[in-house]
Design a protein around this motif. Structure first.
Motif, PDB file in Angstrom:
ATOM      1  N   LEU A  54       0.834  -1.208   0.000  1.00 25.71           N
ATOM      2  CA  LEU A  54       0.000   0.000   0.000  1.00 25.71           C
ATOM      3  C   LEU A  54       0.864   1.251   0.000  1.00 25.71           C
ATOM      4  N   ALA A  55       1.974   1.207   0.739  1.00 21.58           N
ATOM      5  CA  ALA A  55       2.871   2.367   0.777  1.00 21.58           C
ATOM      6  C   ALA A  55       3.461   2.624  -0.613  1.00 21.58           C
ATOM      7  N   ALA A  56       3.812   1.530  -1.318  1.00 20.87           N
ATOM      8  CA  ALA A  56       4.336   1.691  -2.679  1.00 20.87           C
ATOM      9  C   ALA A  56       3.262   2.308  -3.568  1.00 20.87           C
ATOM     10  N   GLY A  57       2.018   1.888  -3.344  1.00 24.80           N
ATOM     11  CA  GLY A  57       0.913   2.469  -4.107  1.00 24.80           C
ATOM     12  C   GLY A  57       0.823   3.961  -3.886  1.00 24.80           C
ATOM     13  N   VAL A  58       0.907   4.377  -2.611  1.00 17.63           N
ATOM     14  CA  VAL A  58       0.859   5.811  -2.301  1.00 17.63           C
ATOM     15  C   VAL A  58       2.026   6.532  -2.986  1.00 17.63           C
ATOM     16  N   ALA A  59       3.227   5.924  -2.881  1.00 19.79           N
ATOM     17  CA  ALA A  59       4.405   6.550  -3.498  1.00 19.79           C
ATOM     18  C   ALA A  59       4.177   6.749  -4.995  1.00 19.79           C
ATOM     19  N   LEU A  60       3.704   5.706  -5.663  1.00 15.35           N
ATOM     20  CA  LEU A  60       3.516   5.796  -7.112  1.00 15.35           C
ATOM     21  C   LEU A  60       2.379   6.748  -7.462  1.00 15.35           C
ATOM     22  N   GLY A  61       1.300   6.704  -6.663  1.00 13.64           N
ATOM     23  CA  GLY A  61       0.162   7.583  -6.926  1.00 13.64           C
ATOM     24  C   GLY A  61       0.561   9.045  -6.827  1.00 13.64           C
ATOM     25  N   ALA A  77      13.525   4.867   0.286  1.00 10.77           N
ATOM     26  CA  ALA A  77      14.430   5.910  -0.216  1.00 10.77           C
ATOM     27  C   ALA A  77      15.227   5.390  -1.409  1.00 10.77           C
ATOM     28  N   VAL A  78      15.690   4.139  -1.305  1.00 19.40           N
ATOM     29  CA  VAL A  78      16.448   3.539  -2.412  1.00 19.40           C
ATOM     30  C   VAL A  78      15.573   3.485  -3.656  1.00 19.40           C
ATOM     31  N   PHE A  79      14.335   3.079  -3.448  1.00 18.58           N
ATOM     32  CA  PHE A  79      13.351   2.985  -4.514  1.00 18.58           C
ATOM     33  C   PHE A  79      13.144   4.361  -5.172  1.00 18.58           C
ATOM     34  N   GLY A  80      13.044   5.416  -4.313  1.00 19.53           N
ATOM     35  CA  GLY A  80      12.910   6.766  -4.852  1.00 19.53           C
ATOM     36  C   GLY A  80      14.142   7.195  -5.622  1.00 19.53           C
ATOM     37  N   LEU A  81      15.301   6.784  -5.093  1.00 19.76           N
ATOM     38  CA  LEU A  81      16.564   7.167  -5.719  1.00 19.76           C
ATOM     39  C   LEU A  81      16.678   6.574  -7.134  1.00 19.76           C
ATOM     40  N   VAL A  82      16.237   5.321  -7.259  1.00 14.93           N
ATOM     41  CA  VAL A  82      16.259   4.690  -8.584  1.00 14.93           C
ATOM     42  C   VAL A  82      15.412   5.516  -9.556  1.00 14.93           C
ATOM     43  N   GLY A  83      14.236   5.952  -9.063  1.00 11.74           N
ATOM     44  CA  GLY A  83      13.370   6.785  -9.895  1.00 11.74           C
ATOM     45  C   GLY A  83      14.039   8.103 -10.263  1.00 11.74           C
ATOM     46  N   VAL A  84      14.697   8.724  -9.282  1.00 11.23           N
ATOM     47  CA  VAL A  84      15.361  10.011  -9.516  1.00 11.23           C
ATOM     48  C   VAL A  84      16.460   9.850 -10.571  1.00 11.23           C
ATOM     49  N   VAL A  85      17.299   8.830 -10.376  1.00  9.81           N
ATOM     50  CA  VAL A  85      18.414   8.629 -11.312  1.00  9.81           C
ATOM     51  C   VAL A  85      17.867   8.353 -12.715  1.00  9.81           C
ATOM     52  N   ALA A  86      16.837   7.501 -12.794  1.00 11.82           N
ATOM     53  CA  ALA A  86      16.261   7.172 -14.103  1.00 11.82           C
ATOM     54  C   ALA A  86      15.713   8.425 -14.780  1.00 11.82           C
ATOM     55  N   GLY A 118      15.312  17.077 -17.323  1.00 14.64           N
ATOM     56  CA  GLY A 118      15.734  18.275 -16.605  1.00 14.64           C
ATOM     57  C   GLY A 118      15.665  17.996 -15.116  1.00 14.64           C
ATOM     58  N   LEU A 119      16.133  18.957 -14.309  1.00 10.84           N
ATOM     59  CA  LEU A 119      16.172  18.770 -12.854  1.00 10.84           C
ATOM     60  C   LEU A 119      14.793  18.496 -12.269  1.00 10.84           C
ATOM     61  N   PHE A 120      13.785  19.169 -12.820  1.00 15.25           N
ATOM     62  CA  PHE A 120      12.421  19.017 -12.306  1.00 15.25           C
ATOM     63  C   PHE A 120      11.932  17.572 -12.390  1.00 15.25           C
ATOM     64  N   ASP A 121      12.505  16.817 -13.333  1.00 10.32           N
ATOM     65  CA  ASP A 121      12.042  15.448 -13.519  1.00 10.32           C
ATOM     66  C   ASP A 121      12.272  14.581 -12.288  1.00 10.32           C
ATOM     67  N   ALA A 122      13.134  15.054 -11.377  1.00 11.96           N
ATOM     68  CA  ALA A 122      13.399  14.282 -10.156  1.00 11.96           C
ATOM     69  C   ALA A 122      12.265  14.440  -9.149  1.00 11.96           C
ATOM     70  N   GLY A 158       7.216  11.312  -4.219  1.00 12.34           N
ATOM     71  CA  GLY A 158       6.597   9.992  -4.084  1.00 12.34           C
ATOM     72  C   GLY A 158       7.264   9.196  -2.970  1.00 12.34           C
ATOM     73  N   ALA A 159       8.601   9.248  -2.908  1.00 15.04           N
ATOM     74  CA  ALA A 159       9.320   8.490  -1.881  1.00 15.04           C
ATOM     75  C   ALA A 159       8.984   9.016  -0.489  1.00 15.04           C
TER      76      ALA A 159
END
Ligand SMILES: Nc1nc2c(c(=O)[nH]1)N[C@H]1C(S)=C(S)[C@@H](COP(=O)(O)O)O[C@H]1N2
Ligand SMILES: [Mo]
Length: 555
Positions: free
Chosen positions: A28-35, A113-122, A130-134, A140-141
């Motif tokens: 559920l937490a992952a759902g919230v993060a993605l939502g 946080a690791v999960f968010g970081l993967v998203g940020v790097v991607a 651009g920077l905003f894409d992070a 979400g994280a």
């Protein structure tokens, strides 16, 4: 189960139940993060959504063999398969995070946080990023971490013996009005790693409900907001110019599919046209913001707006069959359309392209690089910068507003969609995207033929039946198609009228099938006399070859 409103802290909750709920909390937490991430991507652009960004990064990093497998297995749906795959990986990871979080909240949050970081790097390593894409991944994280803490809390309540147990809404079953959301968050964050094993089922249910609601509303709202970036409206308002040179008229009876059931039509509907690219979300380019920049080995390179291209007086309209190097023998990654565009040779010459350039590196808005031979771009008669397809502006999936086409070359070395730059350079100086991934730098289309009907392994009544399909050898034309049933002679098929050498030709052979199982084989010969080779080759690295053969059963 405790009655509603009753005491519902169960100090001796089974470990199994707590674990199950903790895993669910992770999910559920992952759902919230993605939502929440989707919601923010609704303001920044779909490509900044972590699922899309990670999926895109996965495409870039995936070995060619896997990519080829995905294209041949899922075809048009390869992107959907990828997104589903990404979501499954996230779900499994989230279940683990929930379990880890039950033991240590810090580790659980670190996992998110690791999960968010993967998203940020991607998101940040996207070519057009651009920077905003992070932002979506970051926010979400954070949201996911808060959700995880809130969800784990009812699972780790201090039992009555806990020394620092403060009365909480969950433990007492009453919600204090001053316990606002912020206070609750502070409370949860400040509580550190509780060792409590108290279980508040109702609290968990409530928090879960909130989490599901946030996921649905934020995620759904985000997806709606992301549509603001769609250019469908601007595309439909675009007026198409009349070409200076129209497509040659089609001879009567040009399309044999009118009389042969199951035969591929001469022209492919835009909606049916195969699609191959690395873009999970289709690039959206507004006509007013479009520009095509020429760089590198040109004497007088210019930059063009869409109006510059649409307003030219030398536009041509041509019928061209496009094929993909990833097409397997007998496969469907080929299609034919009537294209309208700027003649490429004239366009390059007026910008003074130099003789010393042997490669044009075409860049798309999403960072694809397609390396096309300068010679072919200059000399292949119907090569163009296409603006329209079958009488409509290019569909967004097929490169709106401008793509390149060079008949006779596979799409990966000629057909750059969403093209925004052409750099005249050399093969020595630069490896384009597919070349870097070991596909051949040169990709001339091989002579090919395909049986459309009967379908492989089809059963039908014995007797006369049409065997039919298509054959192509762009720029050279198809001169002959022959069919062999079992070990019989090669029989010449009837061909659709020759329209243009860049177009495929349909072929039909009526055949009297005796009862039993039969193999049917087809081979084509180009108009300049090259017999299609029967040497089997995989699509990698420069296109499949071999004769298409099927087995059918007449009864
Ligand atoms: N920007 C961009 N252009 C691209 C590609 C891509 O991945 N990105 N794929 C190429 C390949 S491999 C082919 S076969 C054709 C397919 O064009 P279509 O999707 O319109 O059929 O586009 C080419 N142009
Ligand atoms: Mo392709």
């Amino acid at each position: 189960m405790a009655p509603a409103g009753g005491q519902h802290t169960a100090p001796t909750a089974g470990r199994g139940v707590r674990r199950l709920l903790a895993a669910l909390a992770g999910l559920l937490a992952a759902g919230v993060a993605l939502g929440i991430a989707e919601l923010f991507a609704g303001f920044i652009g779909a490509a900044s959504s972590p699922v899309i960004a990670v999926g895109n990064a996965a495409i870039t990093l995936t070995p060619e063999s896997v990519k080829q497998f995905a294209i041949s297995t899922f075809g048009e749906d390869d992107k959907i398969a990828l997104v589903v795959g990404t979501l499954v990986v996230i779900a499994v990871y989230a279940l683990v995070i929930g379990l880890v979080g039950l033991r240590s909240r810090r580790l659980g949050v670190a996992g998110i946080a690791v999960f968010g970081l993967v998203g940020v790097v991607a998101a940040l390593t996207r070519p057009a990023g651009g920077l905003f894409d992070a932002v979506p991944s970051l926010v979400g994280a954070v949201a996911g971490s808060l959700a995880l803490l809130a969800l784990l809390r009812p699972l780790t309540l201090p039992t009555s013996s806990a020394p620092h147990a403060e009365p909480t809404a969950g433990a007492t079953g009453t919600v204090q009005p001053q316990d606002g959301l912020l206070g609750r968050v502070r409370d949860v964050l400040g509580s550190g790693d509780r060792k409590g094993t108290g279980l508040d089922r109702r609290g968990f249910l409530l928090t879960s409900g909130v989490a599901v609601g946030v996921t649905a509303v934020a995620g759904g709202g985000g997806r709606l907001l992301q549509r603001r970036f769609d250019v469908a409206g601007a595309r439909s308002e675009l007026a198409l110019p009349t070409p200076a040179s129209a497509a040659p008229a089609l001879p009567a009876g040009a399309d044999l599919s009118a009389s042969v059931e199951g035969l591929t039509p001469l022209f492919t509907d835009n909606r049916e046209f195969y699609r191959v690219d690395t873009a999970i979300t289709v690039p959206q380019i507004r006509p007013a913001e479009y520009s095509l920049e020429l760089t590198g080995m040109f004497d007088t390179p210019r930059t063009y707006s869409l109006d510059d291209l649409l307003g030219r007086s030398d536009l041509i309209e041509r019928d061209i069959t496009l094929t993909c190097v990833s097409n397997e023998v007998g496969g469907g990654l080929a299609g034919t359309a009537r294209w309208l565009g700027v003649p490429l040779g004239a366009f390059l010459r007026e910008n003074g392209v130099r003789d010393t350039s042997d490669q044009l590196v075409c860049r798309s808005v999403d960072g694809m690089t397609i390396g096309a031979p300068t010679r072919s771009a200059l000399d292949v008669p119907d090569a163009m910068l296409a603006l329209a397809m079958n009488g409509e502006p290019l569909p967004v999936e097929h490169g709106f507003p401008v793509r390149m086409l060079i008949p006779g070359l596979y799409g990966y070395v000629s057909a750059c969609k969403w093209i925004t730059g052409i750099e005249a350079t050399t093969y020595d100086a630069f490896d384009a995207y597919w070349t870097e991934r070991d596909w051949a730098a040169q990709g001339p289309i091989k002579v090919a033929s395909r049986i459309d009907t009967p379908a492989p392994l089809r059963r039908f009544p014995a007797g006369r039946r049409a065997i039919a399909g298509v054959a192509w050898a762009q720029t050279r034309g198809i001169g002959l198609v022959e069919v062999k049933v079992d070990d019989g002679d090669w029989l010449p098929a009837e061909l659709s009228p020759e329209v243009d050498a860049d177009l495929w030709r349909q072929w039909v052979l009526p055949f009297d099938f005796t009862p039993g199982s039969h193999s049917v084989t087809v081979r084509a010969t180009s108009e300049d006399g090259e017999l299609q080779t029967d040497a089997r080759a995989t699509p990698f690295p420069n296109g499949s070859s071999g004769w298409h053969q099927i087995v059918v059963v007449a009864s």
